[in-house]
Write a protein that holds these residues in place. Structure first.
Motif, PDB file in Angstrom:
ATOM      1  N   TYR A 135       0.845  -1.191   0.000  1.00  0.00           N
ATOM      2  CA  TYR A 135       0.000   0.000   0.000  1.00  0.00           C
ATOM      3  C   TYR A 135       0.887   1.250   0.000  1.00  0.00           C
ATOM      4  N   PRO A 136       1.412   1.620  -1.159  1.00  0.00           N
ATOM      5  CA  PRO A 136       2.291   2.799  -1.203  1.00  0.00           C
ATOM      6  C   PRO A 136       1.516   4.081  -0.905  1.00  0.00           C
ATOM      7  N   ARG A 137       2.240   5.036  -0.381  1.00  0.00           N
ATOM      8  CA  ARG A 137       1.626   6.340  -0.085  1.00  0.00           C
ATOM      9  C   ARG A 137       1.362   7.100  -1.379  1.00  0.00           C
ATOM     10  N   THR A 138       0.503   8.087  -1.287  1.00  0.00           N
ATOM     11  CA  THR A 138       0.232   8.949  -2.433  1.00  0.00           C
ATOM     12  C   THR A 138       1.390   9.914  -2.644  1.00  0.00           C
ATOM     13  N   ARG A 139       1.916  10.441  -1.548  1.00  0.00           N
ATOM     14  CA  ARG A 139       3.010  11.406  -1.619  1.00  0.00           C
ATOM     15  C   ARG A 139       4.118  11.012  -0.667  1.00  0.00           C
ATOM     16  N   TYR A 140       5.339  11.237  -1.141  1.00  0.00           N
ATOM     17  CA  TYR A 140       6.536  11.024  -0.329  1.00  0.00           C
ATOM     18  C   TYR A 140       7.329  12.330  -0.354  1.00  0.00           C
ATOM     19  N   SER A 141       7.776  12.756   0.805  1.00  0.00           N
ATOM     20  CA  SER A 141       8.629  13.945   0.895  1.00  0.00           C
ATOM     21  C   SER A 141       9.988  13.499   1.408  1.00  0.00           C
ATOM     22  N   ALA A 142      11.000  13.703   0.597  1.00  0.00           N
ATOM     23  CA  ALA A 142      12.350  13.275   0.958  1.00  0.00           C
ATOM     24  C   ALA A 142      13.173  14.476   1.403  1.00  0.00           C
ATOM     25  N   GLY A 143      13.693  14.410   2.624  1.00  0.00           N
ATOM     26  CA  GLY A 143      14.508  15.494   3.166  1.00  0.00           C
ATOM     27  C   GLY A 143      13.703  16.372   4.101  1.00  0.00           C
ATOM     28  N   TRP A 144      14.396  16.890   5.111  1.00  0.00           N
ATOM     29  CA  TRP A 144      13.712  17.729   6.096  1.00  0.00           C
ATOM     30  C   TRP A 144      13.220  19.032   5.509  1.00  0.00           C
ATOM     31  N   ASP A 145      13.937  19.571   4.514  1.00  0.00           N
ATOM     32  CA  ASP A 145      13.470  20.819   3.914  1.00  0.00           C
ATOM     33  C   ASP A 145      12.125  20.612   3.224  1.00  0.00           C
ATOM     34  N   ALA A 146      11.931  19.469   2.606  1.00  0.00           N
ATOM     35  CA  ALA A 146      10.651  19.182   1.963  1.00  0.00           C
ATOM     36  C   ALA A 146       9.547  19.019   3.004  1.00  0.00           C
ATOM     37  N   LYS A 147       9.860  18.330   4.100  1.00  0.00           N
ATOM     38  CA  LYS A 147       8.852  18.072   5.133  1.00  0.00           C
ATOM     39  C   LYS A 147       8.505  19.315   5.950  1.00  0.00           C
ATOM     40  N   LEU A 148       9.517  20.085   6.309  1.00  0.00           N
ATOM     41  CA  LEU A 148       9.293  21.217   7.220  1.00  0.00           C
ATOM     42  C   LEU A 148       9.044  22.548   6.525  1.00  0.00           C
ATOM     43  N   LEU A 149       9.379  22.640   5.243  1.00  0.00           N
ATOM     44  CA  LEU A 149       9.207  23.916   4.560  1.00  0.00           C
ATOM     45  C   LEU A 149       8.180  23.826   3.441  1.00  0.00           C
ATOM     46  N   TYR A 150       8.378  22.919   2.497  1.00  0.00           N
ATOM     47  CA  TYR A 150       7.540  22.904   1.299  1.00  0.00           C
ATOM     48  C   TYR A 150       6.135  22.413   1.543  1.00  0.00           C
ATOM     49  N   ILE A 151       5.964  21.410   2.378  1.00  0.00           N
ATOM     50  CA  ILE A 151       4.605  20.930   2.658  1.00  0.00           C
ATOM     51  C   ILE A 151       3.791  22.000   3.382  1.00  0.00           C
ATOM     52  N   PRO A 152       4.304  22.584   4.476  1.00  0.00           N
ATOM     53  CA  PRO A 152       3.522  23.647   5.117  1.00  0.00           C
ATOM     54  C   PRO A 152       3.261  24.836   4.194  1.00  0.00           C
ATOM     55  N   LEU A 153       4.252  25.196   3.366  1.00  0.00           N
ATOM     56  CA  LEU A 153       4.050  26.315   2.446  1.00  0.00           C
ATOM     57  C   LEU A 153       2.926  26.042   1.451  1.00  0.00           C
ATOM     58  N   SER A 154       2.751  24.789   1.071  1.00  0.00           N
ATOM     59  CA  SER A 154       1.725  24.462   0.081  1.00  0.00           C
ATOM     60  C   SER A 154       0.312  24.700   0.613  1.00  0.00           C
ATOM     61  N   TYR A 155       0.158  24.784   1.938  1.00  0.00           N
ATOM     62  CA  TYR A 155      -1.158  25.022   2.532  1.00  0.00           C
ATOM     63  C   TYR A 155      -1.458  26.501   2.755  1.00  0.00           C
ATOM     64  N   LEU A 156      -0.437  27.336   2.635  1.00  0.00           N
ATOM     65  CA  LEU A 156      -0.613  28.770   2.900  1.00  0.00           C
ATOM     66  C   LEU A 156      -1.116  29.503   1.657  1.00  0.00           C
ATOM     67  N   PRO A 157      -1.748  30.663   1.856  1.00  0.00           N
ATOM     68  CA  PRO A 157      -2.162  31.477   0.707  1.00  0.00           C
ATOM     69  C   PRO A 157      -0.941  31.930  -0.105  1.00  0.00           C
ATOM     70  N   SER A 158      -1.124  32.053  -1.399  1.00  0.00           N
ATOM     71  CA  SER A 158      -0.023  32.435  -2.294  1.00  0.00           C
ATOM     72  C   SER A 158       0.640  33.747  -1.877  1.00  0.00           C
ATOM     73  N   ALA A 159      -0.150  34.717  -1.449  1.00  0.00           N
ATOM     74  CA  ALA A 159       0.411  36.009  -1.062  1.00  0.00           C
ATOM     75  C   ALA A 159       1.405  35.845   0.084  1.00  0.00           C
ATOM     76  N   LEU A 160       1.109  34.960   1.014  1.00  0.00           N
ATOM     77  CA  LEU A 160       1.996  34.730   2.146  1.00  0.00           C
ATOM     78  C   LEU A 160       3.245  33.957   1.728  1.00  0.00           C
ATOM     79  N   THR A 161       3.074  32.943   0.872  1.00  0.00           N
ATOM     80  CA  THR A 161       4.243  32.184   0.425  1.00  0.00           C
ATOM     81  C   THR A 161       5.166  33.047  -0.419  1.00  0.00           C
ATOM     82  N   ASP A 162       4.607  34.002  -1.152  1.00  0.00           N
ATOM     83  CA  ASP A 162       5.440  34.926  -1.929  1.00  0.00           C
ATOM     84  C   ASP A 162       6.347  35.751  -1.027  1.00  0.00           C
ATOM     85  N   VAL A 163       5.825  36.169   0.092  1.00  0.00           N
ATOM     86  CA  VAL A 163       6.613  36.952   1.048  1.00  0.00           C
ATOM     87  C   VAL A 163       7.720  36.098   1.646  1.00  0.00           C
ATOM     88  N   ILE A 164       7.370  34.849   2.004  1.00  0.00           N
ATOM     89  CA  ILE A 164       8.351  33.941   2.604  1.00  0.00           C
ATOM     90  C   ILE A 164       9.418  33.596   1.596  1.00  0.00           C
TER      91      ILE A 164
END
Length: 115
Positions: free
Chosen positions: A86-115
């Motif tokens: 039963y493979p997962r739908t998504r895999y995030s490799a590396g802490w930067d992907a887990k701690l930065l990119y996944i949370p950023l994907s849930y934020l509004p675009s205007a906020l991610t642009d600032v970050i």
């Protein structure tokens, strides 16, 4: 991924962070960018300015210092996706992907642009 579901094909997405590879080599990236820069019209070069290019290369070098060299994080995700019952739908490799990119994907675009 969703388009393939109707054909009975399960697709897993592997989203790696930054890793040291030939593709992310600063020397290769700089050479490619310089080759493109040389082909630009003088007007475009003037709009950006030489300082833009220099700053871009400085930031690129700083970013590469933080790249992860442990590629097994990515290959382990690939192995799990290919061999798991039963493979997962998504895999995030590396802490930067887990701690930065996944949370950023849930934020509004205007906020991610600032970050």
């Amino acid at each position: 991924r969703l388009e393939m579901r109707s054909f009975g094909v399960k697709v897993s997405v592997i989203e790696p962070g930054y890793f040291k590879t030939v593709i992310t080599s600063v020397e290769n990236l700089e050479n490619n960018i310089l080759s493109i820069w040389e082909k630009l019209p003088e007007e475009t070069k003037a709009s950006y300015g030489e300082n833009y290019l220099k700053e871009f290369f400085v930031n690129l070098r700083k970013l590469q210092e933080k790249y992860n060299s442990n590629l097994t994080l990515v290959t382990d995700c690939m192995e799990h996706a290919l061999t798991s019952r039963y493979p997962r739908t998504r895999y995030s490799a590396g802490w930067d992907a887990k701690l930065l990119y996944i949370p950023l994907s849930y934020l509004p675009s205007a906020l991610t642009d600032v970050i």
